[in-house]
Design an enzyme around this catalytic site. Structure first.
Site, mmCIF file in Angstrom:
data_model
loop_
_atom_site.group_PDB
_atom_site.id
_atom_site.type_symbol
_atom_site.label_atom_id
_atom_site.label_comp_id
_atom_site.label_asym_id
_atom_site.label_seq_id
_atom_site.Cartn_x
_atom_site.Cartn_y
_atom_site.Cartn_z
ATOM 1 N N PRO A 25 -12.620 -35.669 16.726
ATOM 2 C CA PRO A 25 -11.528 -36.254 16.217
ATOM 3 C C PRO A 25 -10.617 -35.069 15.682
ATOM 4 O O PRO A 25 -10.906 -34.217 14.974
ATOM 5 C CB PRO A 25 -11.989 -37.190 15.290
ATOM 6 C CG PRO A 25 -13.465 -36.549 14.702
ATOM 7 C CD PRO A 25 -14.006 -35.915 16.086
ATOM 8 N N THR A 27 -6.738 -34.880 13.668
ATOM 9 C CA THR A 27 -5.609 -35.749 13.439
ATOM 10 C C THR A 27 -4.286 -34.931 13.834
ATOM 11 O O THR A 27 -3.902 -33.691 14.096
ATOM 12 C CB THR A 27 -5.393 -35.377 11.808
ATOM 13 O OG1 THR A 27 -6.597 -36.018 11.288
ATOM 14 C CG2 THR A 27 -4.115 -35.932 11.232
ATOM 15 N N HIS A 169 -15.599 -42.136 9.379
ATOM 16 C CA HIS A 169 -15.332 -40.707 8.649
ATOM 17 C C HIS A 169 -15.770 -40.722 7.496
ATOM 18 O O HIS A 169 -15.507 -41.288 6.574
ATOM 19 C CB HIS A 169 -14.024 -40.630 8.961
ATOM 20 C CG HIS A 169 -13.576 -39.032 8.431
ATOM 21 N ND1 HIS A 169 -14.261 -38.086 8.197
ATOM 22 C CD2 HIS A 169 -12.298 -38.330 9.110
ATOM 23 C CE1 HIS A 169 -13.848 -36.746 8.409
ATOM 24 N NE2 HIS A 169 -12.693 -36.925 8.607
ATOM 25 N N GLY A 170 -17.091 -40.149 7.536
ATOM 26 C CA GLY A 170 -17.906 -39.741 6.080
ATOM 27 C C GLY A 170 -17.792 -38.398 5.608
ATOM 28 O O GLY A 170 -18.791 -38.086 4.686
ATOM 29 N N HIS A 172 -15.583 -34.390 4.988
ATOM 30 C CA HIS A 172 -14.692 -33.569 4.789
ATOM 31 C C HIS A 172 -13.895 -33.972 3.372
ATOM 32 O O HIS A 172 -12.759 -33.625 3.063
ATOM 33 C CB HIS A 172 -13.780 -33.463 5.828
ATOM 34 C CG HIS A 172 -14.312 -33.179 7.055
ATOM 35 N ND1 HIS A 172 -13.707 -33.126 8.146
ATOM 36 C CD2 HIS A 172 -15.311 -32.401 7.072
ATOM 37 C CE1 HIS A 172 -14.634 -32.829 9.211
ATOM 38 N NE2 HIS A 172 -15.706 -32.373 8.598
ATOM 39 N N TYR A 174 -13.207 -36.993 2.141
ATOM 40 C CA TYR A 174 -12.215 -38.248 1.976
ATOM 41 C C TYR A 174 -13.058 -39.573 1.513
ATOM 42 O O TYR A 174 -14.049 -39.005 0.825
ATOM 43 C CB TYR A 174 -12.181 -38.549 3.623
ATOM 44 C CG TYR A 174 -11.089 -37.432 4.166
ATOM 45 C CD1 TYR A 174 -9.794 -37.102 3.603
ATOM 46 C CD2 TYR A 174 -11.505 -36.615 5.198
ATOM 47 C CE1 TYR A 174 -8.797 -36.401 4.160
ATOM 48 C CE2 TYR A 174 -10.588 -35.717 5.826
ATOM 49 C CZ TYR A 174 -9.451 -35.590 5.292
ATOM 50 O OH TYR A 174 -8.400 -34.619 5.722
ATOM 51 N N ARG A 223 -19.692 -39.641 11.014
ATOM 52 C CA ARG A 223 -19.329 -38.249 10.629
ATOM 53 C C ARG A 223 -19.755 -37.597 8.964
ATOM 54 O O ARG A 223 -19.170 -38.401 8.336
ATOM 55 C CB ARG A 223 -18.036 -37.930 11.080
ATOM 56 C CG ARG A 223 -17.813 -36.241 11.432
ATOM 57 C CD ARG A 223 -16.466 -35.967 11.800
ATOM 58 N NE ARG A 223 -16.690 -34.777 12.916
ATOM 59 C CZ ARG A 223 -15.628 -33.819 12.835
ATOM 60 N NH1 ARG A 223 -14.335 -33.911 12.242
ATOM 61 N NH2 ARG A 223 -15.860 -32.902 13.782
#
Length: 366
Positions: A25, A27, A169-170, A172, A174, A223
Site C-alpha cells: 500500500p 498513499t 492499517h495498524g 506507522h 496511525y 499491517r
C-alpha cells in the site's frame, strides 16, 4: 538466485494467489474529494495484469470525520466512493488480478495541507500526536465504539463489492498503532494499560468486529510495525516474548495474515537470530506473514521522500529467506511504483531492465 520461490502459488483460506508478489500500500492522493478515478483503477489494473499476485490498495479512509488528513486520499464509505471502488476491483479482476483495500484511520496526524482540515476533531487514544505532544482530546468510549464499527462496515462493504481480502492499517504511528504505543496511549480504561496486550485491545476489538462482519473464510490482514513515523527507533516489543504477547491476541481475535513492516527487510528483529520481523511473527504465531521494506532497491523509502534515488538491488537475500520459509509473501513498494512490469521482469530474469527509483514517480499514476 533464480526467482522461482517468488512465483510459487500461495493458498490460504479464501485467498488463492498465483505467486508471492504483493503490491504494498502506498498513499498517492490522486482521488479528488476522496473518490477514486478511472486513472486510479487503471493504475492498479496495469500492475494486476503484470504478474502482481495480490494488490493492497493505498490507505483508504473509514467512516470517521477525521480518518484522513488529505482530501485527495480515497475514502471507503459513501455511495460515490464505493461505486468508484467497485470500478477499481472490477477492472483488476478483468485482467486476472486480486486485490484488498487497506482500511485506514490516521488518528492524531495533522493535515497534509494548510488550506484544508478534516470535517471533525482528530481521533486518538489520549490526545497525543507523539509522546508529550498534545494534539486534541482522547477519544470517548462512544467514539472508540464508533471507530470499531466503522472498520467493520468498511470490511463488509469490501466483501460485498468483490474485493478478495481486506487489510487493516495498524502500523506507522496511525490510529490503531497509537493505541499500541505506550507513548501515545495513556488511557486508564479497558483500551489502555501497562502491557502491550492491554493496549492491543482496540485492534483486537476491531478484528473481532471485522471477523463478525465478513464471511468465515474471508481473509483479514493487519499491517503492523515496530517503528513509527514519529520515531523510527521505537520498538513496541523488545523481546520475542513481548512480540508474542502483542501478536498472538491479534491472531486470536481474527487476523489471518500479519503484514510486518520494516524499513529494510534484511535487518534482524532481535539479537542472536537473523530472522526479521516477519520471520519472528510467523515463528511465534504460526500464521502466514508478509515481509516488506526496500525490496529490490538499494535505498529505503523514508529517504525517498527527501529525494533520494535508489538503484535496483539483488534479490538473493530475500529469496534465501523466502525459500527457507521465514515468511510467505513479499510486498514490493517503490519498485512497483516506478515500474508496473517489475514482477514480469523479475520472473523472466530480465534484471538488466529493472529501473532505478526516482522520487518523480510519486507525482504520477503511471
Amino acid at each position: 538466485m533464480a526467482a522461482d520461490a517468488l512465483f510459487k502459488p500461495f493458498t490460504f483460506k479464501g485467498l488463492n494467489l498465483p505467486n508471492r508478489v504483493v503490491m504494498a500500500p502506498m498513499t498517492r492522493s490522486f482521488s479528488p474529494g476522496g473518490v477514486a478515478t478511472d486513472d486510479v483503477a487503471a493504475y492498479y489494473a496495469r500492475r494486476a495484469a503484470a504478474e502482481v499476485g495480490l494488490i493492497i490498495s493505498e490507505g483508504t479512509g473509514v467512516d470517521r470525520p477525521a480518518s484522513l488528513n488529505d482530501p485527495n486520499i480515497p475514502r471507503f464509505h459513501g455511495e460515490r466512493e464505493l461505486a468508484a471502488w467497485k470500478k477499481v476491483i472490477d477492472d483488476v479482476h478483468a485482467v486476472g488480478g486480486l486485490m484488498a483495500p487497506q482500511l485506514w484511520h490516521v488518528g492524531a496526524v495533522r493535515s497534509r495541507r494548510e488550506d484544508w482540515a478534516p470535517a471533525g476533531p482528530y481521533d486518538s487514544p489520549s490526545g497525543l500526536s507523539s509522546p508529550g505532544h498534545k494534539f486534541g482530546e482522547g477519544m470517548t468510549d462512544a467514539e472508540v465504539a464508533d471507530a470499531i464499527a466503522a472498520f467493520a462496515r468498511a470490511a463488509a462493504d469490501a466483501e460485498r463489492l468483490g474485493f478478495d481480502a481486506i487489510e487493516l492499517h495498524g502500523a506507522h504511528g496511525y490510529l490503531i498503532d497509537q493505541f499500541f504505543w505506550q507513548g501515545t496511549n495513556e488511557r486508564d480504561d479497558a483500551f489502555g494499560g501497562p502491557s502491550i496486550g492491554d493496549r492491543g485491545r482496540f485492534a483486537a476489538e476491531i478484528l473481532k468486529a471485522v471477523r463478525a462482519a465478513v464471511s468465515k473464510d474471508y481473509p483479514v490482514i493487519i499491517r503492523l510495525s515496530q517503528w513509527k513515523q514519529q520515531d523510527f527507533n521505537v520498538k513496541l516489543a523488545e523481546t520475542p516474548a513481548l512480540l508474542e504477547a502483542w501478536l498472538q491476541p491479534l491472531v486470536d481475535a481474527g487476523a489471518d495474515i500479519l503484514h510486518c513492516s520494516q524499513r529494510r527487510f534484511w535487518e534482524p528483529e532481535f539479537e542472536g537470530s537473523d530472522l526479521n520481523f516477519a520471520g519472528w511473527a510467523k515463528k511465534l504465531t504460526g500464521v502466514p506473514t508478509i515481509t516488506v521494506g526496500s525490496v529490490g532497491l538499494s535505498g529505503e523509502f523514508i529517504a525517498a521522500y527527501a529525494g533520494e534515488a535508489s538503484k535496483p538491488a539483488s534479490l538473493d537475500e530475500l529469496l534465501r529467506r523466502l525459500d527457507r520459509g521465514d515468511f510467505d509473501l513479499v510486498a514490493v513498494g517503490r519498485a512497483l511504483l516506478q515500474d508496473p512490469n517489475w514482477a514480469v521482469k523479475v520472473h523472466q530474469g530480465r534484471t538488466a531492465e529493472l529501473l532505478d527509483f526516482d522520487r518523480s514517480a510519486m507525482a504520477t499514476l503511471s
